[in-house]
Motif scaffolding. Structure first.
Motif, PDB file in Angstrom:
ATOM      1  N   PRO A   1       0.805  -0.976  -0.063  1.00  0.00           N
ATOM      2  CA  PRO A   1      -0.053  -0.108  -0.075  1.00  0.00           C
ATOM      3  C   PRO A   1       0.963   1.308   0.138  1.00  0.00           C
ATOM      4  N   ALA A   2       1.939   1.276   0.650  1.00  0.00           N
ATOM      5  CA  ALA A   2       2.944   2.569   0.920  1.00  0.00           C
ATOM      6  C   ALA A   2       3.364   2.910  -0.750  1.00  0.00           C
ATOM      7  N   GLU A   3       3.781   1.836  -1.435  1.00  0.00           N
ATOM      8  CA  GLU A   3       4.420   1.959  -2.851  1.00  0.00           C
ATOM      9  C   GLU A   3       3.317   2.321  -3.563  1.00  0.00           C
ATOM     10  N   ASP A   4       1.797   2.268  -3.371  1.00  0.00           N
ATOM     11  CA  ASP A   4       0.930   2.604  -4.224  1.00  0.00           C
ATOM     12  C   ASP A   4       0.615   4.080  -4.089  1.00  0.00           C
ATOM     13  N   GLN A   5       0.941   4.379  -2.613  1.00  0.00           N
ATOM     14  CA  GLN A   5       0.728   5.945  -2.366  1.00  0.00           C
ATOM     15  C   GLN A   5       1.693   6.793  -3.039  1.00  0.00           C
ATOM     16  N   TRP A   6       2.970   6.152  -3.025  1.00  0.00           N
ATOM     17  CA  TRP A   6       3.971   6.849  -3.840  1.00  0.00           C
ATOM     18  C   TRP A   6       3.783   6.865  -5.175  1.00  0.00           C
ATOM     19  N   ARG A   7       3.253   5.941  -5.763  1.00  0.00           N
ATOM     20  CA  ARG A   7       2.914   5.954  -7.323  1.00  0.00           C
ATOM     21  C   ARG A   7       1.979   7.145  -7.634  1.00  0.00           C
ATOM     22  N   ALA A   8       0.924   7.170  -6.789  1.00  0.00           N
ATOM     23  CA  ALA A   8       0.073   8.133  -6.907  1.00  0.00           C
ATOM     24  C   ALA A   8       0.336   9.645  -6.840  1.00  0.00           C
ATOM     25  N   THR A   9       1.385   9.742  -5.802  1.00  0.00           N
ATOM     26  CA  THR A   9       2.120  11.175  -5.719  1.00  0.00           C
ATOM     27  C   THR A   9       2.726  11.532  -6.584  1.00  0.00           C
ATOM     28  N   VAL A  10       3.400  10.631  -7.242  1.00  0.00           N
ATOM     29  CA  VAL A  10       4.394  10.801  -8.312  1.00  0.00           C
ATOM     30  C   VAL A  10       3.527  11.111  -9.698  1.00  0.00           C
ATOM     31  N   LEU A  11       2.423  10.364  -9.743  1.00  0.00           N
ATOM     32  CA  LEU A  11       1.756  10.550 -10.901  1.00  0.00           C
ATOM     33  C   LEU A  11       1.006  12.198 -10.807  1.00  0.00           C
ATOM     34  N   ALA A  12       0.623  12.658  -9.717  1.00  0.00           N
ATOM     35  CA  ALA A  12      -0.077  13.764  -9.521  1.00  0.00           C
ATOM     36  C   ALA A  12       0.866  14.784  -9.810  1.00  0.00           C
ATOM     37  N   ALA A  13       2.108  14.601  -9.082  1.00  0.00           N
ATOM     38  CA  ALA A  13       3.105  15.855  -9.356  1.00  0.00           C
ATOM     39  C   ALA A  13       3.456  15.787 -10.848  1.00  0.00           C
ATOM     40  N   GLU A  14       3.627  14.785 -11.738  1.00  0.00           N
ATOM     41  CA  GLU A  14       3.837  14.778 -13.166  1.00  0.00           C
ATOM     42  C   GLU A  14       2.804  15.576 -13.932  1.00  0.00           C
ATOM     43  N   GLU A  15       1.639  15.188 -13.577  1.00  0.00           N
ATOM     44  CA  GLU A  15       0.699  15.828 -14.249  1.00  0.00           C
ATOM     45  C   GLU A  15       0.711  17.512 -13.968  1.00  0.00           C
ATOM     46  N   MET A  16       0.836  17.602 -12.867  1.00  0.00           N
ATOM     47  CA  MET A  16       0.861  19.119 -12.633  1.00  0.00           C
ATOM     48  C   MET A  16       2.099  19.726 -12.970  1.00  0.00           C
ATOM     49  N   ASN A  17       3.329  19.122 -13.229  1.00  0.00           N
ATOM     50  CA  ASN A  17       4.151  19.624 -13.906  1.00  0.00           C
ATOM     51  C   ASN A  17       4.484  19.993 -15.328  1.00  0.00           C
ATOM     52  N   ALA A  18       3.533  18.774 -15.891  1.00  0.00           N
ATOM     53  CA  ALA A  18       3.351  18.821 -17.452  1.00  0.00           C
ATOM     54  C   ALA A  18       2.408  20.034 -17.863  1.00  0.00           C
ATOM     55  N   LYS A  19       1.510  20.599 -16.616  1.00  0.00           N
ATOM     56  CA  LYS A  19       0.913  21.741 -16.935  1.00  0.00           C
ATOM     57  C   LYS A  19       1.636  23.116 -16.488  1.00  0.00           C
ATOM     58  N   GLY A  20       3.080  22.809 -16.420  1.00  0.00           N
ATOM     59  CA  GLY A  20       3.538  24.159 -15.850  1.00  0.00           C
ATOM     60  C   GLY A  20       3.943  24.289 -14.638  1.00  0.00           C
ATOM     61  N   GLY A  21       3.384  23.099 -13.796  1.00  0.00           N
ATOM     62  CA  GLY A  21       3.794  23.179 -12.190  1.00  0.00           C
ATOM     63  C   GLY A  21       2.663  24.057 -11.711  1.00  0.00           C
ATOM     64  N   LEU A  22       3.061  24.266 -10.290  1.00  0.00           N
ATOM     65  CA  LEU A  22       2.205  24.876  -9.325  1.00  0.00           C
ATOM     66  C   LEU A  22       2.678  26.358  -9.083  1.00  0.00           C
TER      67      LEU A  22
END
Lengths: 414, 290
Positions: free
Chosen positions: A52-73
């Protein structure tokens, strides 16, 4: 001699200043990358709940990549770092300190275990860093424990137990037997579930606590069978859940009663398997087949599956949603300054991955829908075209309601 | 005391029989090794655990439950063979506690090895489809796999008894356990007797582990509670009494199971009271001679 050298020194100094200023201006105009926003996640990356911890990490990375692709926060890129707390409260405190000193996180997320949430919260509170808790804990939202910038994206055991206890009594049967793990998890769940179920007209036909690490559940099974309950609520986790489910199935007890596990998750289902899950019920904060009905869930599940090849678990959902809280707060406040960011999130409504949620202003708790899922047989999953991950089907949705939680006053807020 | 109906108690006696039979397999192996070699094998619980892991592993590789069930005792017996030949044999001339310490150390080595290779989380072993249902026994349904496990254990016990009583090699094993000096005086190769006894003893532990795996799951620490219970069975039954060990294994299993109906946390303690009482009243055990 003296005068001359003084003049020379003054001239060369001013030249140096001009050169330096030009240099700074030049590089600044070209690159000077804004410092990234650092999000640190701390969880039990080793030990029995590593998956489950790895799955949390994957989702965190995914969300960060999505935001970065749109120019970050706010024009800044997001960088994620992680620490392993070994699901040990002492280690969790130490690792957060280490993270704060070395990585200077702007936000902290975690953990995957009730017992490590408060130590992480204490350190974040001390350092004045916003912390979003993504596992169940009843104390994290109380006035005495919560920090000014602490949020709780996971449900509390009180919300979980109350919402599910009420649903069980209304939809599954009135005669309920409680078979609970003999520690906080089982006792808290018993307290909230039995109260809510009784309020909805259910009667308790039995209560038994089993020690953690039980391998032989047959004495409990004998009693459960004798009680002829409509529903048997089983608060069992990890290895206990696996052994209990195996023995329920081998005695064919699902023909006698319905079995309900208050915390179900895809990450555990994958380890438990169809054969042991079939016909049993569970409560879940998220289940990936929600993607068939909910557009936000579809977006989340599709991109997660595309990147990692497996559907996200409920743990991944909490982490992904916590990342969206960071984003929404920053976009609304136009800053990540903790006090303003935090204020912006109070009372906010959002739909990040599973339907409408909101943050209650007083305790920073996320109110959210929960789901009741039922185990499929392997044949049923194959027929539904979900032979690989279709362990469950969604059979009920429990709508979000603040009435499932203690009141602001009960939690110690004025 | 909580009131429970007769059906509940009877069904629990049945499950007690199942765990009792596993204890019998363990205890017979211990007795055999102790009788012939005068060594208390502290690695016996670990070998039970190794049996369960081997079962999980061979089941994965071979894919056939029945083949795996036959392979595991052979594999664990071979491990026993190596332990006796390489580690145990040099220690026979040393003080009595040396082999005990060695087997004690082996326990930790096996446990850590399994943790490293298979991880710290428990593994689940599925029963084969033909045994995954429950049988209607009139009063209640009982898992067919558990009945199968009892039958398997009974066959192994009967086979061991036939071997010890009816074959020439078995005769030498029995003779060795009564008087090892005399066996050597008669010109028999006692080293081989020891090798064989240790190997058979460990194979029985492996079989018990394999049969228990689908019922109780597989974890690195699973041998720890079983070993002392097997010691209790040996003491209660009486050293050197074959059928006494069988009877006391069933007794310990059933007493544990029935106690756990009322007082789950007392279930594992109550057998030690049983042992204490037996030692006070009949020091040679319930079925022991002399």
């Amino acid at each position: 001699m003296r005068k001359m050298s003084g003049k020379w020194l003054g001239r060369s100094l001013s030249l140096a200043v001009v050169a330096l200023v030009t240099l700074i201006a030049a590089t600044g105009a070209n690159a000077a990358p804004a410092k990234p926003i650092v999000v640190g996640i701390i969880s039990g990356f080793s030990g029995p709940y590593a998956a489950p911890a790895e799955d949390q990490w994957r989702a965190t990375v995914l969300a960060a990549e999505e935001m970065n692709a749109k120019g970050g926060l706010l024009g800044r890129q997001i960088k994620v770092v992680r620490r392993d707390d070994k699901i040990n409260p002492g280690e969790a405190g130490k690792m957060v300190q280490d993270m704060i000193q070395n990585d200077h996180p702007d936000f902290i997320l975690g953990t995957n275990f009730a017992g490590t949430i408060l130590p992480v919260n204490d350190q974040a509170k001390k350092a004045g860093i916003p912390y979003i808790a993504i596992a169940q804990n009843d104390k994290i939202t109380t006035a005495s424990d919560r920090g000014p910038y602490t949020f709780h994206e996971a449900v509390t055991p009180t919300i979980n137990g109350t919402a599910l206890g009420d649903w069980i009594a209304r939809n599954m049967g009135k005669k309920i037997y409680y078979l609970m793990a003999d520690y906080a998890f089982g006792k808290d769940n018993y307290a909230s579930m039995s109260k809510a179920a009784a309020k909805a007209g259910a009667t308790e036909v039995g209560l038994a606590y089993f020690p953690v690490g039980t391998t032989d559940f047959t004495p409990f099974i004998a009693k459960v069978r004798a009680a002829k309950a409509d529903v048997v609520v089983c608060a069992a986790f990890g290895n206990d859940a696996v052994n209990l489910l195996k023995q329920i199935q081998s005695f064919e007890l699902t023909k006698v009663s319905k079995f309900f596990f208050p915390v179900a998750d895809l990450q555990f289902d994958m380890a438990i398997g169809f054969k042991n899950l079939q016909g049993t019920y569970g409560g879940a904060n998220f289940y990936w087949e929600l993607a068939e009905k909910d557009p936000a869930a579809k977006r989340f599940v599709d991109s997660f599956r595309k990147k990692y090849g497996v559907p996200p678990s409920g743990y991944a959902g909490y982490a992904y949603s916590a990342m969206q809280l960071i984003r929404m707060g920053a976009e609304k406040a136009k800053t990540i300054e903790p006090a303003k960011w935090s204020k912006a999130l109070e009372g906010i409504q959002y739909d990040s991955y599973k339907g409408k949620e909101w943050i209650r202003a007083c305790d920073h708790q996320a109110f959210q829908p929960l789901f009741v899922v039922k185990g499929r047989t392997q044949a049923e999953a194959e027929k539904a075209g979900k032979a690989q991950f279709g362990y469950r089907e969604i059979v009920g949705v429990v709508a979000a309601s603040e009435s499932t939680e203690r009141t602001c006053k009960e939690l110690g807020y004025k | 005391m909580e009131h429970l109906d007769a059906t509940t108690v009877i069904s629990q006696i049945f499950t007690g029989t199942v765990s009792g039979m596993m204890l019998v397999l363990m205890a017979l192996g211990l007795t055999l090794i102790f009788g012939v070699m005068n060594v208390v094998n502290f690695a016996h619980g670990a070998l039970y655990m190794v049996g369960a892991y081997f079962f999980f592993f061979t089941l994965q590789k071979v894919g056939n439950f029945w083949v795996a069930l036959i392979l595991v005792p052979v594999l664990v017996g071979s491990v026993g063979l190596l332990i006796e030949r390489i580690l145990m044999r040099p220690l026979y001339v040393r003080p009595e506690e040396d082999p005990i310490l060695m087997t004690f150390g082996l326990t930790y080595i096996f446990m850590e090895a399994m943790r490293m290779y298979f991880g710290k989380i428990g593994l689940a072993v599925d029963t084969p489809a033909s045994l995954s249902s429950a049988v209607n026994l009139g009063l209640f349904y009982f898992p067919s796999y558990m009945i199968f496990a009892v039958v398997c254990a009974m066959l192994a016990i009967f086979g061991l008894w036939m071997f010890q009583e009816k074959t020439d090699v078995g005769l030498i094993v029995r003779a060795g356990s009564r008087d090892s000096v005399m066996v050597r005086v008669l010109g028999l190769d006692f080293n081989r007797v020891r090798l064989l006894s240790f190997s058979i003893g460990t194979a029985l532990a492996g079989l018990a582990g394999a049969l228990s795996a689908p019922i109780r799951g597989v974890i690195p620490e699973m041998g720890a509670p079983v070993l002392p219970q097997a010691f209790v069975v040996v003491v209660v039954g009486g050293k050197g009494s074959f059928w006494g060990t069988v009877a006391s294994g069933l007794l310990v299993g059933i007493v544990t199971a029935v106690t756990s109906l009322w007082y789950p946390s007392w279930a594992e303690v109550v057998v030690y009271f049983l042992m204490a009482v037996v030692l006070l009243v009949r020091p040679m055990g319930l079925f022991g001679r002399e």
